[in-house]
Design a protein around this motif. Structure first.
Motif, mmCIF file in Angstrom:
data_model
loop_
_atom_site.group_PDB
_atom_site.id
_atom_site.type_symbol
_atom_site.label_atom_id
_atom_site.label_comp_id
_atom_site.label_asym_id
_atom_site.label_seq_id
_atom_site.Cartn_x
_atom_site.Cartn_y
_atom_site.Cartn_z
ATOM 1 N N ALA A 24 0.819 -1.204 0.000
ATOM 2 C CA ALA A 24 0.000 0.000 0.000
ATOM 3 C C ALA A 24 0.847 1.246 0.000
ATOM 4 C CB ALA A 24 -0.912 -0.023 1.211
ATOM 5 N N ILE A 25 1.931 1.288 0.650
ATOM 6 C CA ILE A 25 2.716 2.525 0.732
ATOM 7 C C ILE A 25 3.336 2.885 -0.607
ATOM 8 C CG2 ILE A 25 3.196 2.163 3.170
ATOM 9 C CD1 ILE A 25 5.984 1.179 2.382
ATOM 10 N N LEU A 26 3.187 2.058 -1.588
ATOM 11 C CA LEU A 26 3.721 2.358 -2.911
ATOM 12 C C LEU A 26 2.761 3.206 -3.749
ATOM 13 C CD1 LEU A 26 5.202 -1.143 -3.791
ATOM 14 C CD2 LEU A 26 6.397 0.846 -2.851
ATOM 15 N N HIS A 27 1.506 3.409 -3.299
ATOM 16 C CA HIS A 27 0.511 4.154 -4.060
ATOM 17 C C HIS A 27 0.471 5.616 -3.603
ATOM 18 C CE1 HIS A 27 -0.741 0.010 -4.814
ATOM 19 N NE2 HIS A 27 -1.352 0.483 -5.909
ATOM 20 N N ARG A 28 0.565 6.510 -4.548
ATOM 21 C CA ARG A 28 0.526 7.945 -4.262
ATOM 22 C C ARG A 28 -0.931 8.417 -4.236
ATOM 23 N NH1 ARG A 28 3.928 11.798 -8.102
ATOM 24 N NH2 ARG A 28 5.579 10.891 -6.835
ATOM 25 N N PRO A 29 -1.297 9.244 -3.266
ATOM 26 C CA PRO A 29 -2.665 9.773 -3.238
ATOM 27 C C PRO A 29 -2.815 10.918 -4.241
ATOM 28 C CG PRO A 29 -1.431 10.691 -1.433
ATOM 29 C CD PRO A 29 -0.496 9.732 -2.133
ATOM 30 N N SER A 30 -4.028 11.387 -4.384
ATOM 31 C CA SER A 30 -4.297 12.584 -5.204
ATOM 32 C C SER A 30 -5.082 13.571 -4.342
ATOM 33 C CB SER A 30 -5.097 12.234 -6.456
ATOM 34 O OG SER A 30 -6.331 11.645 -6.117
ATOM 35 N N ILE A 31 -4.863 14.851 -4.594
ATOM 36 C CA ILE A 31 -5.560 15.889 -3.827
ATOM 37 C C ILE A 31 -6.542 16.595 -4.749
ATOM 38 C CG2 ILE A 31 -3.779 17.644 -4.243
ATOM 39 C CD1 ILE A 31 -4.385 18.645 -1.360
ATOM 40 N N MET A 32 -7.748 16.784 -4.293
ATOM 41 C CA MET A 32 -8.810 17.383 -5.090
ATOM 42 C C MET A 32 -9.445 18.540 -4.314
ATOM 43 S SD MET A 32 -8.988 15.466 -7.861
ATOM 44 C CE MET A 32 -10.603 15.838 -8.509
ATOM 45 N N ILE A 33 -9.875 19.560 -5.067
ATOM 46 C CA ILE A 33 -10.684 20.630 -4.484
ATOM 47 C C ILE A 33 -12.129 20.246 -4.728
ATOM 48 C CG2 ILE A 33 -11.232 23.085 -4.542
ATOM 49 C CD1 ILE A 33 -8.405 23.582 -5.550
ATOM 50 N N SER A 34 -12.905 20.180 -3.676
ATOM 51 C CA SER A 34 -14.227 19.562 -3.761
ATOM 52 C C SER A 34 -15.150 20.257 -4.755
ATOM 53 C CB SER A 34 -14.879 19.535 -2.380
ATOM 54 O OG SER A 34 -15.000 20.858 -1.862
ATOM 55 N N ALA A 35 -15.012 21.570 -4.949
ATOM 56 C CA ALA A 35 -15.921 22.293 -5.842
ATOM 57 C C ALA A 35 -15.537 22.149 -7.305
ATOM 58 C CB ALA A 35 -15.952 23.765 -5.469
ATOM 59 N N ARG A 36 -14.402 21.521 -7.590
ATOM 60 C CA ARG A 36 -13.911 21.273 -8.945
ATOM 61 C C ARG A 36 -13.581 22.564 -9.713
ATOM 62 N NH1 ARG A 36 -13.975 16.041 -9.821
ATOM 63 N NH2 ARG A 36 -15.458 14.718 -8.718
ATOM 64 N N TYR A 37 -13.342 23.640 -9.016
ATOM 65 C CA TYR A 37 -12.732 24.828 -9.606
ATOM 66 C C TYR A 37 -11.719 25.334 -8.597
ATOM 67 C CZ TYR A 37 -16.609 26.975 -6.958
ATOM 68 O OH TYR A 37 -17.521 27.320 -6.000
ATOM 69 N N ALA A 38 -10.742 26.084 -9.107
ATOM 70 C CA ALA A 38 -9.582 26.410 -8.276
ATOM 71 C C ALA A 38 -9.513 27.878 -7.887
ATOM 72 C CB ALA A 38 -8.294 26.025 -9.016
ATOM 73 N N THR A 39 -10.553 28.652 -8.214
ATOM 74 C CA THR A 39 -10.560 30.075 -7.864
ATOM 75 C C THR A 39 -11.714 30.348 -6.924
ATOM 76 O OG1 THR A 39 -9.586 30.657 -9.995
ATOM 77 C CG2 THR A 39 -10.644 32.428 -8.747
ATOM 78 N N TYR A 40 -11.395 30.947 -5.766
ATOM 79 C CA TYR A 40 -12.403 31.257 -4.756
ATOM 80 C C TYR A 40 -12.340 32.734 -4.425
ATOM 81 C CZ TYR A 40 -13.478 26.352 -3.843
ATOM 82 O OH TYR A 40 -13.897 25.052 -3.961
ATOM 83 N N LEU A 41 -13.441 33.213 -3.901
ATOM 84 C CA LEU A 41 -13.512 34.590 -3.456
ATOM 85 C C LEU A 41 -13.148 34.665 -1.984
ATOM 86 C CD1 LEU A 41 -16.883 35.643 -5.123
ATOM 87 C CD2 LEU A 41 -14.571 35.986 -6.006
ATOM 88 N N THR A 42 -12.570 35.794 -1.598
ATOM 89 C CA THR A 42 -12.279 35.988 -0.177
ATOM 90 C C THR A 42 -13.569 35.881 0.624
ATOM 91 O OG1 THR A 42 -12.487 38.375 -0.486
ATOM 92 C CG2 THR A 42 -10.265 37.456 -0.603
#
Length: 473
Positions: A24-42
């Motif tokens: 198992a330690i050989l598998h790399r995870p992936s990171i996702m932003i839940s809203a599926r877009y990468a720009t947010y407002l303050t």
């Protein structure tokens, strides 16, 4: 022997578990932003999730921003989500994650995931809506421009305009921040505002809506009536005309204007509702209208244009021609004479008038394009020995105006008494017989003269005798 088997089974299970953990330690995870877009407002909340595809127990997760572990979330480290409750510009950056497990060999960490980029931008500033020109009241037909104004944004922008909270127009072009209404009507009255949307960040980011602006549109005032004085539309070259623009009562009028074929006329009395034309010519022939202005809500509201009045200019009527049958104009007592009145032009309706020296004898109406009218008159000799003089003239209906022509040149009708008439005939016959007798006498005299000449020639004929010429005397 029976006690050894459970121990062996437990050792085998531990071995398989250790083997799966090592894989198992050989598998790399992936990171996702839940809203599926990468720009947010303050001020918005952001969720990042560290995901793996294997199904086994994970003992903990780590999240990194720009390769530095981030902390401060309320969730336990065993949760695979990292939450930024109130995003700030400083939260922008590159995020990664990993997971770890604990076993007999100690703590084992996975490889770090590939990074995702998170952008935090400020809420777009609220625009302001300007109305040009700015008026407290607009009237129908005017033009107005609404402009959505805001600070410069280095991105593609879409504009929305609203009337009474309902979208009325949109522009998908950052160069068009204006909404143009070219001809206002009362239906355009209402409250307007606008917003703009920032595009190009995998999401549409709306600005706040501007403050509302009210546009009030009023209908034009009732049309006036344009009068010609005198009250007809056909004028003779050289006549005078007065035009009057009459507004409906009890409207308070501040100004009048007159128009010739759509062009405004200037005159000293035009603003008072009077316009005068002196010595009209063919150049004045045109279509005329007028308007007036009345005060309302600190503005001068125009009226609709008056109905069109067409001015028609003609030359003075020419006199007709009067003819008689018989052409000599000599009629025996009790005979008939036919008079012909010939107009120089055809008109829609013409009335012909036949007159003697003192009175109108008869009139003849024509409702067709007719130039000539004829009447037959029975003539009786009066005590007067002078000839009776006759003339004619006509009345023409030209676009509603009745115009009387000048009189024709006169003709004389002479009535000859019945006795004198036969005496003249006898005198004529006698004179004819006398002329005939004289003519026959002349013929006889000519023939007699020719006969005498022939006899003289025979007496002077020469006689030949022995070759000598002898002339008898």
């Amino acid at each position: 022997m029976h006690n050894v088997f459970p121990i062996f089974f437990h050792l085998w299970f531990c071995f398989l578990s250790e083997l799966n953990l090592c894989e198992a330690i050989l598998h790399r995870p992936s990171i996702m932003i839940s809203a599926r877009y990468a720009t947010y407002l303050t001020g918005e909340s952001v969720f990042l999730e560290c995901q793996i595809t294997l199904d086994f127990t994970i003992h903990g997760y780590k999240f990194f921003k720009n390769n530095v572990e981030v902390r401060g979330g309320t969730e336990a480290s065993t949760v695979n989500k990292y939450r930024i409750r109130t995003a700030k510009r400083s939260d922008s950056g590159s995020y990664t994650c990993l997971y770890w497990i604990s076993d007999a060999r100690g703590r084992q960490e996975s490889d770090i995931s590939l990074p995702v980029s998170l952008s935090i931008i400020d809420q777009p500033s609220t625009p302001s809506l300007s109305v040009k020109p700015q008026q407290t009241l607009y009237f129908e037909g005017e033009t107005v421009t609404l402009e959505c104004e805001h600070p410069v944004v280095n991105s593609q922008i879409s504009y929305h305009f609203y009337k009474d909270s309902t979208k009325v127009h949109s522009y998908l072009d950052s160069t068009k921040s204006e909404y143009h209404i070219s001809s206002l009507s009362t239906k355009d009255s209402g409250t307007y505002n606008c917003e703009y949307l920032v595009l190009g960040h995998q999401r549409t980011i709306p600005s706040g809506k501007s403050m509302q602006q009210t546009i009030a549109v009023t209908a034009l005032s009732t049309s006036p009536l344009l009068k010609f004085l005198p009250s007809y539309i056909t004028f003779i070259n050289g006549e005078n005309l007065t035009m009057e623009c009459e507004a409906p009562t009890p409207v308070h009028v501040t100004i009048h204007r007159f128009y010739k074929d759509g062009e405004e006329l200037k005159g000293p009395s035009s603003h008072r509702g009077i316009y005068m034309l002196q010595n009209v010519t063919k150049e004045d022939q045109a279509e005329y209208t007028c308007m007036y202005w009345s005060p309302k809500s600190d503005r001068e509201i125009p009226s609709n244009q008056s109905p069109i009045n067409e001015l028609y200019i003609i030359e003075p009527l020419r006199p007709p021609l009067l003819l008689a049958d018989p052409p000599s104009g000599r009629i025996r007592d009790g005979g008939n004479v036919t008079l012909y009145c010939v107009a120089p032009e055809e008109y829609e309706r013409t009335k012909f008038h036949f007159l003697n020296a003192t009175d109108e004898i008869i009139s003849v109406s024509s409702y067709k394009n007719q130039k000539t009218a004829a009447v037959t008159i029975n003539i009786r000799k009066s005590n007067s020995t002078s000839a009776t003089k006759y003339v004619c003239q006509y009345t023409a209906d030209i676009k509603g105006r009745l115009l009387l022509s000048p009189k024709s040149p006169q003709i004389d009708i002479i009535v000859v008494a019945t006795g004198s008439f036969w005496w003249l005939i006898a005198l004529g016959v006698g004179a004819g017989i006398a002329v005939l007798l004289i003519f026959l006498g002349l013929i006889y005299w000519v023939l007699l003269g020719k006969k005498d000449n022939k006899k003289d020639k025979e007496e002077s004929k020469p006689i030949h005798n022995g070759g000598c010429k002898v002339t008898s005397l």
